[in-house]
Design a protein around this motif. Sequence first.
Motif, PDB file in Angstrom:
ATOM      1  N   LEU A  83      29.700 -45.053   9.975  1.00 31.31           N
ATOM      2  CA  LEU A  83      29.658 -43.619  10.291  1.00 31.31           C
ATOM      3  C   LEU A  83      29.627 -42.786   9.025  1.00 31.31           C
ATOM      4  CD1 LEU A  83      32.115 -43.205  13.289  1.00 31.31           C
ATOM      5  CD2 LEU A  83      29.696 -42.679  13.213  1.00 31.31           C
ATOM      6  N   VAL A  84      30.525 -43.106   8.073  1.00 33.84           N
ATOM      7  CA  VAL A  84      30.575 -42.302   6.851  1.00 33.84           C
ATOM      8  C   VAL A  84      29.273 -42.466   6.077  1.00 33.84           C
ATOM      9  CG1 VAL A  84      31.826 -41.953   4.701  1.00 33.84           C
ATOM     10  CG2 VAL A  84      33.063 -42.476   6.764  1.00 33.84           C
ATOM     11  N   ALA A  87      26.573 -40.417   7.730  1.00 33.47           N
ATOM     12  CA  ALA A  87      26.746 -38.972   7.529  1.00 33.47           C
ATOM     13  C   ALA A  87      26.399 -38.600   6.091  1.00 33.47           C
ATOM     14  CB  ALA A  87      28.189 -38.611   7.842  1.00 33.47           C
ATOM     15  N   ALA A  88      26.810 -39.450   5.135  1.00 34.40           N
ATOM     16  CA  ALA A  88      26.501 -39.143   3.736  1.00 34.40           C
ATOM     17  C   ALA A  88      24.995 -39.212   3.514  1.00 34.40           C
ATOM     18  CB  ALA A  88      27.222 -40.136   2.825  1.00 34.40           C
ATOM     19  N   ARG A  90      22.646 -38.712   5.707  1.00 33.71           N
ATOM     20  CA  ARG A  90      21.947 -37.603   6.363  1.00 33.71           C
ATOM     21  C   ARG A  90      22.182 -36.310   5.604  1.00 33.71           C
ATOM     22  NH1 ARG A  90      22.202 -38.170  12.582  1.00 33.71           N
ATOM     23  NH2 ARG A  90      21.060 -40.028  11.983  1.00 33.71           N
ATOM     24  N   ALA A  91      23.318 -36.194   4.929  1.00 31.96           N
ATOM     25  CA  ALA A  91      23.570 -34.974   4.162  1.00 31.96           C
ATOM     26  C   ALA A  91      22.990 -35.090   2.759  1.00 31.96           C
ATOM     27  CB  ALA A  91      25.071 -34.726   4.080  1.00 31.96           C
ATOM     28  N   ILE A  93      23.640 -36.999   0.157  1.00 27.91           N
ATOM     29  CA  ILE A  93      24.653 -36.936  -0.911  1.00 27.91           C
ATOM     30  C   ILE A  93      24.398 -38.114  -1.841  1.00 27.91           C
ATOM     31  CG2 ILE A  93      27.105 -37.340  -1.332  1.00 27.91           C
ATOM     32  CD1 ILE A  93      27.631 -35.712   1.151  1.00 27.91           C
ATOM     33  N   GLU A 112      16.697 -34.558  12.689  1.00 28.44           N
ATOM     34  CA  GLU A 112      17.128 -33.647  11.637  1.00 28.44           C
ATOM     35  C   GLU A 112      17.733 -32.386  12.217  1.00 28.44           C
ATOM     36  OE1 GLU A 112      17.428 -35.724   9.010  1.00 28.44           O
ATOM     37  OE2 GLU A 112      17.388 -33.698   8.203  1.00 28.44           O
ATOM     38  N   ARG A 114      19.907 -30.090  14.217  1.00 28.93           N
ATOM     39  CA  ARG A 114      21.216 -30.362  14.810  1.00 28.93           C
ATOM     40  C   ARG A 114      21.461 -29.422  15.987  1.00 28.93           C
ATOM     41  NH1 ARG A 114      25.331 -32.349  10.351  1.00 28.93           N
ATOM     42  NH2 ARG A 114      24.002 -33.826   9.318  1.00 28.93           N
ATOM     43  N   ARG A 117      24.131 -30.261  18.502  1.00 30.38           N
ATOM     44  CA  ARG A 117      25.564 -30.137  18.213  1.00 30.38           C
ATOM     45  C   ARG A 117      26.073 -28.815  18.780  1.00 30.38           C
ATOM     46  NH1 ARG A 117      27.996 -32.665  13.081  1.00 30.38           N
ATOM     47  NH2 ARG A 117      27.013 -34.700  13.139  1.00 30.38           N
ATOM     48  N   ASP A 118      27.211 -28.868  19.429  1.00 30.46           N
ATOM     49  CA  ASP A 118      27.697 -27.606  19.983  1.00 30.46           C
ATOM     50  C   ASP A 118      28.537 -26.875  18.941  1.00 30.46           C
ATOM     51  OD1 ASP A 118      29.744 -29.844  21.886  1.00 30.46           O
ATOM     52  OD2 ASP A 118      29.560 -29.442  19.732  1.00 30.46           O
TER      53      ASP A 118
ATOM     54  N   THR B  28      32.465 -34.029  -2.527  1.00 28.42           N
ATOM     55  CA  THR B  28      32.027 -33.713  -1.162  1.00 28.42           C
ATOM     56  C   THR B  28      33.109 -34.120  -0.167  1.00 28.42           C
ATOM     57  OG1 THR B  28      31.146 -35.900  -0.948  1.00 28.42           O
ATOM     58  CG2 THR B  28      29.647 -34.225  -1.776  1.00 28.42           C
ATOM     59  N   HIS B  30      32.735 -36.110   2.209  1.00 32.52           N
ATOM     60  CA  HIS B  30      32.658 -37.542   2.521  1.00 32.52           C
ATOM     61  C   HIS B  30      33.526 -38.338   1.555  1.00 32.52           C
ATOM     62  CE1 HIS B  30      29.421 -36.639   5.281  1.00 32.52           C
ATOM     63  NE2 HIS B  30      28.961 -35.826   4.358  1.00 32.52           N
ATOM     64  N   LEU B  33      36.912 -38.135   2.794  1.00 35.37           N
ATOM     65  CA  LEU B  33      37.126 -38.988   3.977  1.00 35.37           C
ATOM     66  C   LEU B  33      37.377 -40.424   3.550  1.00 35.37           C
ATOM     67  CD1 LEU B  33      34.547 -37.846   6.646  1.00 35.37           C
ATOM     68  CD2 LEU B  33      37.017 -37.709   6.710  1.00 35.37           C
ATOM     69  N   LEU B  78      34.059 -36.616  11.247  1.00 34.75           N
ATOM     70  CA  LEU B  78      32.616 -36.852  11.075  1.00 34.75           C
ATOM     71  C   LEU B  78      31.837 -36.269  12.246  1.00 34.75           C
ATOM     72  CD1 LEU B  78      32.498 -40.438   9.640  1.00 34.75           C
ATOM     73  CD2 LEU B  78      31.689 -38.353   8.591  1.00 34.75           C
ATOM     74  N   ARG B  79      32.384 -36.364  13.424  1.00 34.05           N
ATOM     75  CA  ARG B  79      31.612 -35.913  14.583  1.00 34.05           C
ATOM     76  C   ARG B  79      31.524 -34.392  14.611  1.00 34.05           C
ATOM     77  NH1 ARG B  79      29.097 -33.748  17.480  1.00 34.05           N
ATOM     78  NH2 ARG B  79      28.604 -34.023  19.674  1.00 34.05           N
ATOM     79  N   GLU B  84      27.382 -30.240   5.700  1.00 33.77           N
ATOM     80  CA  GLU B  84      27.093 -30.031   4.274  1.00 33.77           C
ATOM     81  C   GLU B  84      25.938 -29.057   4.153  1.00 33.77           C
ATOM     82  OE1 GLU B  84      30.147 -31.982   3.076  1.00 33.77           O
ATOM     83  OE2 GLU B  84      28.698 -31.169   1.651  1.00 33.77           O
ATOM     84  N   ARG B  86      22.543 -27.937   3.189  1.00 32.69           N
ATOM     85  CA  ARG B  86      21.418 -28.824   2.863  1.00 32.69           C
ATOM     86  C   ARG B  86      20.719 -28.297   1.617  1.00 32.69           C
ATOM     87  NH1 ARG B  86      20.143 -33.052   6.456  1.00 32.69           N
ATOM     88  NH2 ARG B  86      21.413 -31.831   7.849  1.00 32.69           N
TER      89      ARG B  86
END
Lengths: 119, 86
Positions: A83-84, A87-88, A90-91, A93, A112, A114, A117-118, B28, B30, B33, B78-79, B84, B86
Amino acid sequence: MSAVEIAASVLLLSGSLLAVLAAVGLLRLPDVASRLQAATKLQVLGLVLLGGGAALLGTAADALKVLLVVLFQAATAPVLAQLVGRAAHRARIGDALVRDDLQAAVEGSGLEDRSDRDG
Amino acid sequence: MTAVLTITAALLFVAAALTLIRLLRGPTTHDRLVALDLLVVVLLGGIIVEAVARDAGAHLILLVVLALLGFLSTVSVLRFGVEEPR
């Protein structure tokens, strides 16, 4: 020191040395993906070593509790790392990867935006 | 045996201190985390050492609670949390 205590102390010491190693790795490694490497090493192996030491010294009930935690960590550590890492990635980093197949897949699949996402 | 336990506790303390440095300095979210994940495992080690030193097996239940808490908190951050720029 009986043989059991010697074995338990070897396990305990190696577990805590691994913890220091992982923490140093966390400090010195350049970006999130490699720091993740250092952190997840400790999550399972560190617990196996420290828990093994505790199980040797304690009763059967202690060993059962430690086994429960070790199994739980062994199941959840890979999930966390994935997961991390995702996420990294996709961002965007960390320094750009030399070869990045995932980026093509992510951009192609429309993940891409989002909007789902709510948040 | 107590010497081994004190050395183990000292090493875990050093590991926790180094993780805190990364936690504060991490550029960051992350990184933070990952550092928190590592901190949870170091705390688990601390609980194990304390349970062995005090010869109190009942304390090992805390391990399951803390492991579950660490996992769920990271997943929820994470969810929902990490956006971040962009």
